[in-house]
Design a protein around this motif. Sequence first.
Motif, PDB file in Angstrom:
ATOM      1  N   SER A   1       0.829  -1.198   0.000  1.00  0.00           N
ATOM      2  CA  SER A   1       0.000   0.000   0.000  1.00  0.00           C
ATOM      3  C   SER A   1       0.867   1.252   0.000  1.00  0.00           C
ATOM      4  N   ALA A   2       1.876   1.227   0.844  1.00  0.00           N
ATOM      5  CA  ALA A   2       2.719   2.415   0.997  1.00  0.00           C
ATOM      6  C   ALA A   2       3.538   2.693  -0.260  1.00  0.00           C
ATOM      7  N   VAL A   3       4.121   1.644  -0.813  1.00  0.00           N
ATOM      8  CA  VAL A   3       4.968   1.853  -1.989  1.00  0.00           C
ATOM      9  C   VAL A   3       4.084   1.985  -3.227  1.00  0.00           C
ATOM     10  N   GLY A   4       4.091   3.149  -3.820  1.00  0.00           N
ATOM     11  CA  GLY A   4       3.239   3.347  -4.991  1.00  0.00           C
ATOM     12  C   GLY A   4       3.771   4.459  -5.865  1.00  0.00           C
ATOM     13  N   LEU A   5       2.853   5.069  -6.590  1.00  0.00           N
ATOM     14  CA  LEU A   5       3.262   6.163  -7.471  1.00  0.00           C
ATOM     15  C   LEU A   5       3.961   7.257  -6.684  1.00  0.00           C
ATOM     16  N   GLY A   6       3.565   7.415  -5.435  1.00  0.00           N
ATOM     17  CA  GLY A   6       4.193   8.429  -4.582  1.00  0.00           C
ATOM     18  C   GLY A   6       5.696   8.216  -4.478  1.00  0.00           C
ATOM     19  N   ASN A   7       6.108   6.962  -4.362  1.00  0.00           N
ATOM     20  CA  ASN A   7       7.538   6.686  -4.214  1.00  0.00           C
ATOM     21  C   ASN A   7       8.285   6.847  -5.519  1.00  0.00           C
TER      22      ASN A   7
ATOM     23  N   ILE B   1      -9.513   9.354  -3.548  1.00  0.00           N
ATOM     24  CA  ILE B   1      -8.234   9.020  -4.192  1.00  0.00           C
ATOM     25  C   ILE B   1      -8.346   7.841  -5.169  1.00  0.00           C
TER      26      ILE B   1
ATOM     27  N   TYR C   1       1.639  10.977   2.451  1.00  0.00           N
ATOM     28  CA  TYR C   1       1.114  10.358   1.256  1.00  0.00           C
ATOM     29  C   TYR C   1       1.796   9.021   1.020  1.00  0.00           C
TER      30      TYR C   1
ATOM     31  N   SER D   1       0.835   6.119   3.183  1.00  0.00           N
ATOM     32  CA  SER D   1      -0.612   5.841   3.177  1.00  0.00           C
ATOM     33  C   SER D   1      -1.249   6.154   4.530  1.00  0.00           C
TER      34      SER D   1
ATOM     35  N   SER E   1      -1.003  -0.472  -4.320  1.00  0.00           N
ATOM     36  CA  SER E   1      -1.581   0.677  -3.612  1.00  0.00           C
ATOM     37  C   SER E   1      -3.074   0.784  -3.895  1.00  0.00           C
TER      38      SER E   1
ATOM     39  N   SER F   1      -5.058  -1.565  -1.858  1.00  0.00           N
ATOM     40  CA  SER F   1      -5.291  -1.143  -0.469  1.00  0.00           C
ATOM     41  C   SER F   1      -6.372  -0.074  -0.396  1.00  0.00           C
ATOM     42  N   LEU F   2      -6.408   0.781  -1.388  1.00  0.00           N
ATOM     43  CA  LEU F   2      -7.449   1.808  -1.402  1.00  0.00           C
ATOM     44  C   LEU F   2      -8.822   1.158  -1.542  1.00  0.00           C
TER      45      LEU F   2
HETATM   46  N1  PHE Z   1       1.233   5.508  -0.561  1.00  0.00           N
HETATM   47  C1  PHE Z   1       0.970   5.436  -1.936  1.00  0.00           C
HETATM   48  C2  PHE Z   1       2.128   5.918  -2.762  1.00  0.00           C
HETATM   49  O1  PHE Z   1       3.177   6.202  -2.280  1.00  0.00           O
HETATM   50  C3  PHE Z   1      -0.111   6.312  -2.364  1.00  0.00           C
HETATM   51  C4  PHE Z   1      -1.350   5.994  -1.791  1.00  0.00           C
HETATM   52  C5  PHE Z   1      -2.065   7.001  -1.394  1.00  0.00           C
HETATM   53  C6  PHE Z   1      -1.748   4.713  -1.653  1.00  0.00           C
HETATM   54  C7  PHE Z   1      -3.219   6.755  -0.857  1.00  0.00           C
HETATM   55  C8  PHE Z   1      -2.881   4.460  -1.094  1.00  0.00           C
HETATM   56  C9  PHE Z   1      -3.618   5.485  -0.696  1.00  0.00           C
HETATM   57  O2  PHE Z   1       1.964   6.034  -3.947  1.00  0.00           O
END
Ligand code: PHE
Length: 451
Positions: A20-26, A97, A219, A222, A317, A320-321
């Motif tokens: 969940s944490a590792v996603g487009l944000g990273n 989101i 972000y 998560s 991710s 998880s959403l």
């Molecule tokens: N944490 C996820 C990321 O780094 C982004 C995300 C946001 C995932 C909200 C789930 C919910 O991309």
Amino acid sequence: MSKRSNFSSKIGFVLAASGSAVGLGNIWRFPYLAARYGGGTFLLIYLILAVTFGFTLMTAEIALGRKTGLSAIGAFKSLDKRYSFVGVLAAIVPIIIFPYYSVIGGWVVKYFSVFITGGVNATAADDYFTSFIGGTFEPLGWFLLFMAVTAVIVLCGVEKGIEKVSKIMMPVLVVLTIIIAIYGLTLDGAMEGLAYYVKPHMSDVSVKTILAAMGQLFYSMSLAMGIMITYGSYMKKEDNLESSVRQIELFDTGIAFLAGLMIIPAVFAFSGGDRSALNAGPGLMFMTLPKVFASMKFGGVIGTIFFLLVFFAALTSAISLMETIVSIFRDKFHWGRRNACIFVAVLSLILGIPSSLGFGPLGFISWMGMSVLDIMDFVSNSVLMPIVAFFTCIFVGFIIKPKTLADEVKVTDGKFKAEKMFNVIIKWVAPIFLVLILGSSVANALGIFKI
Ligand code: PHE
């Protein structure tokens, strides 16, 4: 109601939460922020914040979920009725989101499909990306596909769907990231970029950098949207909560670091040391990187692997959403998993359409210069998340008291090593910083002042 499902093992839990944490944000946002806010300086500040704030808030959320065995709304309500509204606000965040996140997920799948069919040079054309997202049915189709894949996995449930997929995808993601990072570092001129990325310059430290790092942290981990509360509710009491949080944190920060390592030196090498190439923002991954791939040896293959790993990251991710939204509806209306999944998928499809069309047919909709997708992103990340996080801290710090959650952390073996830090941050430091983040992002967007 059926018995609440569980993750079968600690590693399953850690990988799913990391998924969940590792996603487009990273992969997309972190490198671009690091590039913009002083490279090594941003990195250092981010690391410090991750092990203090990130740790504290994540521990609080997972402990809230495991203690109550409920997702966000129920968790707050069961501990103090007056604070149900925090749960409700937290529940709104993923509902906003998930649809637009899946729109971007669709873009990633599209790029993967173009790369794997040998289209690397086409993607490097100047207007390739804008003309793609400016379309009508194509972006909608990829959005639908991404959403459908996510829905099928969530439909399979926690243990058979989410845990299984995460256990396979997360390790693969790490390996692919390392391969590309190493390859990128061998390019001519990459070392200069590496130095910029890892060397902190104290003169770059500013309030702006700290706030940017803090916003990214929430972000990226998560936090403040009920996800970690929901996942915590699936966690077994025999599994050590504190060490799980440390591992998730390491995973999340490690991948963000590696993503920077993949992208910053390669773009540096490509642009001959011109840093402005890194300031492409949202376009960095879809516009600048394809040019970098097109210019390098084996760029087609590397690009294909790259978009595959971005797809994995975005998918876990998105799962998880969706799972969080599904569990909210299930807890509330006592629906079965299947019906809840179908309902959430249809709802999210409808909600996502304006974001998908916002760069083409609905391009005329704009608010303070933002497209529909940007507005969704702004409302959820810059406004709602700091508010939810703020009230979570107040709730834990002053209403139920940190000790209640510390006891939950200690259930496994009686220990909570960082308890003192947890108390101070949740009661004092985090609330103050959160008010600052909220104030600065709103002021920034409204153009009241730019920091
Ligand atoms: N944490 C996820 C990321 O780094 C982004 C995300 C946001 C995932 C909200 C789930 C919910 O991309």
